[in-house]
Scaffold this motif. Structure first.
Motif, mmCIF file in Angstrom:
data_model
loop_
_atom_site.group_PDB
_atom_site.id
_atom_site.type_symbol
_atom_site.label_atom_id
_atom_site.label_comp_id
_atom_site.label_asym_id
_atom_site.label_seq_id
_atom_site.Cartn_x
_atom_site.Cartn_y
_atom_site.Cartn_z
ATOM 1 N N GLU B 167 -12.268 22.731 6.165
ATOM 2 C CA GLU B 167 -11.679 21.611 5.522
ATOM 3 C C GLU B 167 -12.056 21.047 4.178
ATOM 4 O OE1 GLU B 167 -10.753 17.719 8.000
ATOM 5 O OE2 GLU B 167 -12.477 17.608 7.060
ATOM 6 N N THR B 168 -11.056 21.080 3.376
ATOM 7 C CA THR B 168 -11.337 20.700 1.802
ATOM 8 C C THR B 168 -10.990 19.398 1.503
ATOM 9 O OG1 THR B 168 -9.768 21.996 1.051
ATOM 10 C CG2 THR B 168 -11.763 23.165 1.320
ATOM 11 N N VAL B 169 -11.510 18.849 0.484
ATOM 12 C CA VAL B 169 -11.038 17.675 -0.284
ATOM 13 C C VAL B 169 -9.801 18.114 -1.140
ATOM 14 C CG1 VAL B 169 -11.616 15.605 -1.464
ATOM 15 C CG2 VAL B 169 -13.414 16.554 -0.062
ATOM 16 N N VAL B 170 -8.605 18.112 -0.916
ATOM 17 C CA VAL B 170 -7.427 18.306 -1.861
ATOM 18 C C VAL B 170 -7.190 17.249 -2.551
ATOM 19 C CG1 VAL B 170 -6.480 19.939 -0.284
ATOM 20 C CG2 VAL B 170 -5.919 17.863 -0.119
ATOM 21 N N VAL B 171 -7.371 15.799 -2.395
ATOM 22 C CA VAL B 171 -7.289 14.731 -3.587
ATOM 23 C C VAL B 171 -8.747 13.868 -3.387
ATOM 24 C CG1 VAL B 171 -5.650 12.752 -3.876
ATOM 25 C CG2 VAL B 171 -4.810 14.713 -2.820
ATOM 26 N N SER B 172 -9.213 13.688 -4.475
ATOM 27 C CA SER B 172 -10.124 12.977 -4.632
ATOM 28 C C SER B 172 -9.819 11.842 -5.922
ATOM 29 C CB SER B 172 -11.384 13.704 -5.078
ATOM 30 O OG SER B 172 -12.364 12.785 -5.252
ATOM 31 N N ASP B 173 -10.079 10.405 -5.305
ATOM 32 C CA ASP B 173 -9.821 9.439 -6.299
ATOM 33 C C ASP B 173 -8.619 9.519 -7.055
ATOM 34 O OD1 ASP B 173 -10.890 6.959 -6.941
ATOM 35 O OD2 ASP B 173 -12.142 7.717 -8.221
ATOM 36 N N GLY B 174 -7.331 10.054 -6.337
ATOM 37 C CA GLY B 174 -6.300 10.183 -6.937
ATOM 38 C C GLY B 174 -5.971 11.338 -7.948
ATOM 39 N N GLU B 175 -6.748 12.380 -7.457
ATOM 40 C CA GLU B 175 -6.505 13.583 -8.478
ATOM 41 C C GLU B 175 -6.681 14.646 -7.629
ATOM 42 O OE1 GLU B 175 -9.213 14.747 -11.938
ATOM 43 O OE2 GLU B 175 -9.137 12.680 -12.460
ATOM 44 N N ILE B 176 -5.546 15.576 -7.759
ATOM 45 C CA ILE B 176 -5.413 16.700 -6.907
ATOM 46 C C ILE B 176 -6.296 17.869 -7.346
ATOM 47 C CG2 ILE B 176 -3.898 18.609 -6.314
ATOM 48 C CD1 ILE B 176 -1.765 16.576 -6.250
ATOM 49 N N ASP B 204 -3.256 5.820 -4.930
ATOM 50 C CA ASP B 204 -3.623 4.939 -4.354
ATOM 51 C C ASP B 204 -4.661 5.719 -3.310
ATOM 52 O OD1 ASP B 204 -2.382 2.995 -5.648
ATOM 53 O OD2 ASP B 204 -0.710 2.958 -4.226
ATOM 54 N N ILE B 205 -4.783 7.166 -3.266
ATOM 55 C CA ILE B 205 -5.463 7.946 -2.235
ATOM 56 C C ILE B 205 -6.874 7.845 -2.768
ATOM 57 C CG2 ILE B 205 -5.879 10.052 -0.980
ATOM 58 C CD1 ILE B 205 -2.848 10.471 -1.476
ATOM 59 N N PHE B 206 -7.815 7.572 -1.777
ATOM 60 C CA PHE B 206 -9.132 7.411 -2.055
ATOM 61 C C PHE B 206 -9.877 9.098 -1.911
ATOM 62 C CE2 PHE B 206 -13.697 7.093 -0.747
ATOM 63 C CZ PHE B 206 -14.348 6.957 -1.729
ATOM 64 N N ILE B 207 -9.499 9.368 -0.571
ATOM 65 C CA ILE B 207 -9.590 10.857 -0.481
ATOM 66 C C ILE B 207 -8.804 11.659 0.608
ATOM 67 C CG2 ILE B 207 -11.173 10.455 1.779
ATOM 68 C CD1 ILE B 207 -13.133 12.489 0.660
ATOM 69 N N LYS B 220 -6.875 5.970 2.180
ATOM 70 C CA LYS B 220 -6.453 4.992 0.892
ATOM 71 C C LYS B 220 -7.465 4.186 0.312
ATOM 72 C CE LYS B 220 -2.026 3.995 2.746
ATOM 73 N NZ LYS B 220 -1.190 2.923 3.266
ATOM 74 N N LYS B 221 -7.533 3.941 -0.893
ATOM 75 C CA LYS B 221 -8.570 3.166 -1.909
ATOM 76 C C LYS B 221 -8.454 1.638 -1.117
ATOM 77 C CE LYS B 221 -8.121 5.448 -6.179
ATOM 78 N NZ LYS B 221 -7.751 5.320 -7.559
ATOM 79 N N GLU B 222 -9.437 1.042 -1.191
ATOM 80 C CA GLU B 222 -9.454 -0.318 -0.716
ATOM 81 C C GLU B 222 -8.980 -1.201 -1.814
ATOM 82 O OE1 GLU B 222 -13.443 -1.328 0.040
ATOM 83 O OE2 GLU B 222 -13.412 -0.180 2.181
ATOM 84 N N VAL B 223 -8.198 -2.116 -1.230
ATOM 85 C CA VAL B 223 -7.525 -3.125 -2.178
ATOM 86 C C VAL B 223 -8.354 -4.148 -2.332
ATOM 87 C CG1 VAL B 223 -5.168 -4.495 -2.869
ATOM 88 C CG2 VAL B 223 -5.116 -2.252 -1.620
#
Lengths: 127, 225
Positions: B167-176, B204-207, B220-223
């Motif tokens: 399992e890998t982190v495909v999106v981190s802090d909005g970056e693919i 808007d994706i945190f991870i 999702k990122k906390e608002v």
């Protein structure tokens, strides 16, 4: 691993090159300076102050010219001490204070010899 | 002061390069010689950093030489087993088929308390459970429990566990992450399809994690209000 070995081999060659360059320059500068200082002594003994002053200027110029290169390799204090002695000696020569000149001249010869000797890879320096 | 600042930055870069050249390893995994070299490099770098009368080169040259020696020694260790044994030593068996080798413990200057402590750190609380205990060349202990005390794995129990890959982190802090996508055989289009389906913006994706069977999880990122 091969890439790393190549990089460190290059770094090693670079380091050895720097060390040899340092030794070569220090040897040349020290030799020339000591020769000049001894000739200066001879000129002053013969009361040829003009030639002694010219040689003193040349020696100072030699050290000023190589100051940056020397401070890159050597403890800054050593270089500053020698430059200071050369300046005091030059002033003594200009005001024709021969006794002060001889003192500073001998001090400069000793400082430069010590400076060059401590940089050479002799057994006493390594140990 | 400004000189110290500039020198510190230069030495920091040199140390980063030196450590990178020596390779990534955790301190606990370092061989004794590697640990000594690491400490030496940090000490050598500290001298010209503090003493501005000292030429910076007098710090660089020893660091370069130590890194060179370290890499040459590690290459030699890879090529020559005898040399490796001479530098790193050999693993020492301290418990052999359930029997403690007291001489080996004495040679390692290891007390029974040390032995029990290290066993406890490996989740072994009874000496009787241990079939083999070996002190590795980096000082860590490896333990093989007696067959009756070992935990059964899936193959022993005859269970087939589906292979989901990593399992890998495909999106981190909005970056693919292209690297992670490649690792689990997915594409950017798949990520865009998922986030569109979930009605979420990429920024808007945190991870977002995923595996090769296309299982995913989005946080999702906390608002902030």
């Amino acid at each position: 691993m091969k890439k790393r070995v190549i990089i460190v081999t290059l770094l090693l060659i670079f380091s050895i090159g720097i060390c040899l360059y340092e030794l070569y320059n220090i040897n040349n500068i020290s030799k020339e300076s000591i020769e000049n200082l001894k000739t200066m002594q001879m000129y002053v003994e013969q009361e040829d102050m003009e030639s002694a002053q010219t040689l003193s200027e040349q020696t100072k110029e030699l050290w000023d010219k190589n100051n940056v290169m020397l401070t890159i390799f050597i403890q800054h204090q050593y270089v500053e001490d020698i430059l200071q002695t050369l300046n005091v000696m030059d002033t003594a020569l200009n005001i024709e204070e021969t006794s002060d000149f001889f003192t500073e001249n001998t001090r400069a010869i000793l400082q430069i010899s010590k400076f060059s000797h401590t940089e050479f890879p002799k057994i006493e320096n390594i140990l | 002061m400004l000189i110290s600042l500039i020198r510190t930055i230069i030495l920091y870069i040199v140390i980063i390069i030196a450590v990178k050249l020596m390779g990534k390893r955790q301190i606990s995994d370092l061989q004794t010689s590697e640990l000594v070299v690491t400490f030496l490099i940090s000490n050598i770098a500290a001298i010209p950093m503090q003493n501005t009368a000292q030429p910076l080169l007098s710090g660089f040259i020893p660091i370069i030489i130590l890194v060179c020696c370290e890499i040459f020694v590690s290459v030699l260790m890879l090529k020559n087993t005898k040399f490796r044994q001479a530098v790193c030593g050999r693993p020492v068996v301290i418990i052999n088929e359930g029997k403690i080798d007291q001489d080996a413990l004495k040679n390692l200057r290891m007390s029974t308390e040390d032995l029990c402590e290290q066993l406890r750190q490996l989740d072994v609380f009874t000496l009787q459970d241990v079939a083999f205990a070996i002190i590795e060349t980096n000082g860590k202990m490896s333990v093989l429990k007696k067959s009756g005390k070992q935990q059964p794995d899936a193959s022993t129990l005859g269970i087939v566990i589906p292979d989901n890959g990593i399992e890998t982190v495909v999106v981190s802090d909005g970056e693919i992450s292209d690297f992670s996508l490649k690792l689990c055989g997915l594409t950017k289009d798949w990520v865009y399809g998922i986030i569109q389906g979930q009605n979420v913006k990429l920024e808007d994706i945190f991870i977002m994690t995923a595996d090769k069977t296309k299982n995913y999880n989005i946080i999702k990122k906390e608002v902030k209000t």
